[in-house]
Design a protein around this motif. Structure first.
Motif, short mmCIF file in Angstrom:
data_model
loop_
_atom_site.label_atom_id
_atom_site.label_comp_id
_atom_site.label_asym_id
_atom_site.label_seq_id
_atom_site.Cartn_x
_atom_site.Cartn_y
_atom_site.Cartn_z
N SER B 166 30.58 21.28 1.26
CA SER B 166 30.85 22.12 2.43
C SER B 166 30.64 21.31 3.69
O SER B 166 29.78 20.42 3.74
CB SER B 166 29.89 23.30 2.47
OG SER B 166 29.89 23.94 1.23
N THR B 173 33.17 26.47 5.79
CA THR B 173 34.32 25.59 5.65
C THR B 173 34.04 24.59 4.54
O THR B 173 33.01 23.92 4.54
CB THR B 173 34.57 24.80 6.96
OG1 THR B 173 34.01 25.55 8.03
CG2 THR B 173 36.03 24.57 7.16
N TRP B 211 39.62 15.39 10.05
CA TRP B 211 38.92 16.37 10.90
C TRP B 211 38.82 15.82 12.30
O TRP B 211 38.62 14.64 12.52
CB TRP B 211 37.51 16.66 10.36
CG TRP B 211 37.54 17.54 9.15
CD1 TRP B 211 38.19 17.30 7.99
CD2 TRP B 211 36.91 18.80 9.01
NE1 TRP B 211 38.02 18.30 7.11
CE2 TRP B 211 37.21 19.26 7.71
CE3 TRP B 211 36.11 19.59 9.85
CZ2 TRP B 211 36.76 20.49 7.24
CZ3 TRP B 211 35.65 20.79 9.36
CH2 TRP B 211 35.97 21.24 8.06
N GLY B 215 36.88 20.99 13.63
CA GLY B 215 37.77 21.65 12.67
C GLY B 215 38.77 20.69 12.04
O GLY B 215 38.85 19.51 12.39
N ARG B 216 39.51 21.23 11.08
CA ARG B 216 40.47 20.42 10.36
C ARG B 216 41.72 20.20 11.22
O ARG B 216 42.15 21.12 11.91
CB ARG B 216 40.84 21.14 9.06
CG ARG B 216 41.30 20.22 7.98
CD ARG B 216 41.41 20.96 6.67
NE ARG B 216 40.14 21.49 6.23
CZ ARG B 216 39.91 21.90 4.98
NH1 ARG B 216 40.87 21.84 4.08
NH2 ARG B 216 38.75 22.37 4.63
#
Lengths: 231, 416
Positions: B166, B173, B211, B215-216
């Motif tokens: 994670s 996420t 990333w 965030g991605r």
């Protein structure tokens, strides 16, 4: 011959919730004498015996035992004198329940080195005494003290009082827990042994029938006065 | 001598109450000694969490904080160490070896540590023991993972199981596009290693490569594609350093702490560990205080037992007085009884402790990673044992003094 016990002008007061005063103007017991002191319970006999044994001290007067004025001794010396020169027998609870009969007899000697020294072999002497008092060796050596009958316990107590030839035997109602036949038998044996070791015998009892066995009888009410006062 | 015999016989005649009292004191003594053993064992285990490492380097913060996040995996680093700085340190002539540590991700509550396979050789605990594999081998493929003993046990992992890391320590996420395969599981060590998932430093870089910020990114990179890419990390969280000789430690530490390009901190693990222990020490004192109170309670129980026996023993005391015992002797008799009880209790307590330790040691080690050495009592413990006997005697003085005065007041016959 000097007196075994000599009390002059003695007064003692228990300090407690109920104050209790015992006064003894005069009491003399000759050495080797067998004196019967007749006294009901509450007549102050335990107090008198405690005075003679030096466990309590009079507020007034002198208690002389075997020529020694107890008031002149320090407490530890009084305890020592009691251990060395006096043998005591009570009505009951004479023995430590957790020690064997033999140990109970020999315990007296551990507080009285002079009495111990007078004996060659302490255990032999203990067994000789118990045999003379009518107890089997096996009983003295192997039985639990709690297994003994009251009569047997009284004989063990007598042997303890007699061992090492003390000057004075003090017996406080020693026969009162025994039945009539045993009473006389016990008294006879006790007297014979007291005579043999040359001890003076002072016995207190409420039972006037026993008086005939003794050299002399005194009524406690004649020699002592008691006074109870609630403060 | 006769007193000792009498005391012994008197105690034997009250076997039930006496043995219960003795047992209570013995248990309290065993508890006290057990707490002492656990305490020193825990302290030693704690101090042995990491050994063989001369310095731990991280971004500048507090020494205890650096130790907490780098070794104990507690809390987070405020800053990272750039790869350039790490390289500068690793290439110093004093440095014999260095193991980078990269933290930040987790797996089902367990921290994920990115490092090199050298970690398993260099990380030492409990006076120089090495980490060993219960199963499998160290990671070799990019997406291999090694799990600590607690992780394997808690999550029931086997070799070749697939796991997903994670992002972050507490987030929803998942790096589910790049799963890992378990290549090895470690033996229990009793250190934070047990609660750690190990992956390679490159793997940490790989799962974060697409990333940006928190965030991605839009265009993701697949697990297969990432293998072709340059995976040198940009930063690490901390590093373990070993020097050639111990003499160089302080010089290197100063050099790192004065490193101009970036604020860094180098600590000696042993020093930081003892600083940390002194924080935990409060709980330690509380534990000792509680066990001391248990001992005191048991001793007071004995005093109460002697007190309650006094009344029924008044005849016995009067009798002893009548046949010539001094009040002092009666006091001594009661005190001797208490001394005998305390002595027996201390011996029994020690017996209980050592049989208990002997029986439970392996289980304690397996369950808590706490290794308790079975050693004869330390001078401090002997002192305490002597103290228990002395306290037993002192406590018995209260009833003994009462007996003294009772026997004086009762005279030859107990009055009713």
């Amino acid at each position: 011959m000097k007196a075994a016990i000599d009390l002059k002008d003695v007064a003692f007061t228990w300090q407690g919730r109920t104050r209790f005063t015992l006064t003894v103007p005069h009491l003399s017991v000759a050495s080797g004498e067998k004196l019967f002191l007749l006294g009901q319970s509450g007549s102050g006999k335990s107090t008198l015996l405690s005075l003679i044994c030096g466990i309590i001290q009079p507020q007034r007067g002198a208690v002389v035992v075997d020529g020694v004025n107890l008031s002149t001794l320090r407490p530890s010396a009084r305890d020592r004198l009691r251990a060395e020169r006096i043998g005591v027998i009570f009505q009951m609870f004479n023995l430590l329940p957790y020690a064997s009969p033999l140990e109970n007899i020999l315990l007296q000697l551990s507080f009285a080195p002079e009495r111990r020294r007078r004996l060659g072999h302490a255990q032999e002497e203990a067994l000789r005494l118990t045999a003379a008092l009518g107890l089997e060796d096996q009983l003295v050596l192997n039985a639990q003290t709690t297994e003994l009958s009251i009569g047997q316990q009284q004989r063990v107590a007598a042997a303890r009082a007699l061992i090492g030839r003390p000057k004075l035997i003090i017996a406080d109602e020693p026969t009162s827990s025994l039945d009539a036949n045993s009473q006389v038998a016990f008294l006879d044996l006790l007297m014979a042994q007291a005579e043999e070791v040359g001890a003076t015998l002072l016995m207190v009892s409420h039972d006037a029938r026993l008086a005939r066995h003794f050299d002399r009888t005194l009524d406690l009410t004649d020699i002592a006065t008691t006074k109870r006062h609630t403060s | 001598m006769i007193l000792l015999r009498l005391a012994l016989k008197s105690l034997l005649s009250r076997a039930v109450t006496v043995s219960l009292t003795i047992f209570a004191i013995a248990l309290s003594v065993a508890l006290f000694l057990g707490v002492e053993k656990l305490r020193t064992g825990a302290k030693a285990s704690f101090a042995d969490t990491i050994s063989g490492t001369d310095l731990i380097v991280g971004a500048r913060s507090g020494g205890v904080q650096l130790l907490l996040y780098s070794v104990f995996r507690v809390g987070n680093a405020t800053n990272n160490v750039t790869w350039q700085s790490y390289q500068d340190i690793a290439n110093r002539p004093e440095v014999e070896w260095s193991v980078p540590l990269s933290l930040g991700d987790s797996h089902k509550g367990f921290r994920v540590l990115g490092t090199t396979p050298e970690f398993f050789e260099r990380y030492k605990y409990r006076g120089g023991r090495s980490v060993s594999f219960a199963d499998g081998v160290a990671f070799s493929d990019l997406f291999d993972a090694v799990v600590g003993a607690d992780v394997a046990a808690a999550l029931g992992y086997q070799l070749d199981d697939q796991i997903v890391v994670s992002h972050g320590v507490a987030s929803f996420t998942e790096h589910d596009d790049k799963p890992f395969q378990i290549s090895g599981a470690l033996e229990k060590t009793g250190t934070p290693v047990d609660r750690t998932v190990f992956v390679s430093l490159e793997a940490i870089e790989a799962i974060h490569i697409d990333w940006q910020g928190g965030g991605r990114a839009q265009n993701t990179i697949s697990a297969d594609d990432v293998r072709q890419m340059q995976l040198t990390p940009k930063a690490v969280t901390a590093a373990m350093i070993g020097t050639n000789t111990r003499l160089q430690i302080f010089g290197l530490q100063r050099w790192i702490n004065e490193y101009a390009q970036e604020p860094l901190l180098a600590i000696l693990p042993g020093v930081a560990l003892s600083e940390l222990w002194s924080l935990i020490g409060v709980a330690e004192s509380a534990l000792v205080a509680v066990s001391v109170m248990v001992v005191i309670t048991a001793l007071l129980g004995m005093a109460a037992m002697i007190f309650s026996g006094l009344n029924e023993r008044r005849r016995e005391m009067a009798l002893l007085r009548a046949i010539g015992a001094r009040p002092w002797t009666i006091m001594l008799l009661l005190t001797t009884e208490a001394a005998l009880m305390s002595l027996t209790a201390v011996a029994l307590g020690m017996g209980l402790l050592y049989t208990g330790l002997w029986g439970a040691r392996a289980r304690i080690d397996a369950a808590f990673g706490l290794y308790i050495e079975i050693t004869p009592p330390s001078p401090r413990e002997w002192l305490v044992l002597g103290g228990v006997i002395l306290a037993g005697i002192l406590v018995s003085l209260l009833p003994a003094i009462r007996a003294y005065f009772l026997s004086l007041a009762d005279g030859m016959q107990v009055k009713h």
